[in-house]
Design a protein around this motif. Structure first.
Motif, short mmCIF file in Angstrom:
data_model
loop_
_atom_site.label_atom_id
_atom_site.label_comp_id
_atom_site.label_asym_id
_atom_site.label_seq_id
_atom_site.Cartn_x
_atom_site.Cartn_y
_atom_site.Cartn_z
N GLU A 132 0.83 -1.20 0.00
CA GLU A 132 0.00 0.00 0.00
C GLU A 132 0.87 1.25 0.00
O GLU A 132 0.47 2.29 -0.51
CB GLU A 132 -0.92 0.00 1.22
N VAL A 133 2.07 1.14 0.57
CA VAL A 133 3.02 2.25 0.54
C VAL A 133 4.18 1.86 -0.36
O VAL A 133 4.80 0.81 -0.18
CB VAL A 133 3.54 2.59 1.96
N ASN B 189 1.93 6.89 -0.21
CA ASN B 189 0.77 6.16 0.29
C ASN B 189 -0.25 6.05 -0.84
O ASN B 189 -0.78 7.05 -1.32
CB ASN B 189 0.16 6.90 1.49
N SER C 261 -3.18 4.53 -0.60
CA SER C 261 -4.53 4.44 -0.09
C SER C 261 -5.27 5.76 -0.30
O SER C 261 -4.71 6.83 -0.06
CB SER C 261 -4.52 4.10 1.40
N GLU D 8 -4.69 6.90 6.50
CA GLU D 8 -3.39 7.46 6.81
C GLU D 8 -2.48 6.31 7.23
O GLU D 8 -2.93 5.37 7.90
CB GLU D 8 -3.56 8.45 7.97
N VAL D 9 -1.22 6.35 6.83
CA VAL D 9 -0.26 5.31 7.18
C VAL D 9 0.98 6.00 7.74
O VAL D 9 1.38 7.07 7.27
CB VAL D 9 0.12 4.45 5.94
N LEU E 159 1.93 9.62 6.59
CA LEU E 159 1.54 9.75 5.19
C LEU E 159 0.02 9.82 5.10
O LEU E 159 -0.66 8.83 5.33
CB LEU E 159 2.03 8.55 4.38
#
Length: 173
Positions: free
Chosen positions: A47-48, A71, A73, A77-78, A100
């Motif tokens: 995903e990142v 990121n 997505s 938030e990551v 992110l």
């Protein structure tokens, strides 16, 4: 005498139909694939995305980790929580959580606190680095170590190097 005219028309028609097929390069064109010019390593399967990862060093044994984090997505938030290495003596200093936002990007080279990597490596070596994110994903990347010169002469956390130098890759010898 109509026969040669029909044959010529048929050949021209066939040539027009086959021209696009015969002149194409097929499927999976090089221009359709991701390409990031530079020496950095990429990891795009999570995903990142980890993009252009490099450890910039003055002599080896210690350097600054730089990379872009993207990121993918649209909802979540990551956060980059941890950086780990596979080698004995591998240590990380200065890592603060990197947040992110959805569809966000962070450039570790522009971080307020450089991420210092220590271990048994020299310029030209590859170092296995694992990035751990808050969503539970990990990205393990073999990241090259480069001298602090040329494009990497002014990386914060490493002494300034020669901006005019060029470094040959080990493969060119």
């Amino acid at each position: 005498m109509q026969m040669p005219h029909r044959r010529g028309t048929a050949l021209v028609s066939l040539a027009l139909i086959l021209a696009p097929v015969l002149s194409s390069c097929g499927f999976d064109h090089a221009t359709d694939r991701d390409y990031t010019p530079g020496v950095g390593a990429n990891h795009r399967s999570g995903e990142v995305d980890v993009l252009g990862g490099v450890i910039v060093t003055a002599e080896g044994g210690e350097g600054v980790l730089i990379a872009g984090l993207s990121n993918n997505s649209t909802q979540d938030e990551v956060t980059l929580d941890e950086v780990l290495g596979d080698e004995p003596g591998f240590t990380v200093e200065g890592l603060e959580p990197v947040v992110l936002p959805p569809k966000g990007f962070a450039n570790l080279a522009k971080s307020e606190t450089p991420i210092i990597i220590s271990g048994d490596f020299a310029p030209g070596d590859f170092v296995e680095v694992t990035f751990s994110f808050s969503n539970g994903e990990q990205a393990t990347v073999n990241i090259p170590s480069r001298l602090n010169c040329g494009d990497y002469a002014d990386v914060p956390g490493v002494p300034a190097g020669d901006p005019t130098c060029t470094v040959e890759s080990p493969e060119s010898h």
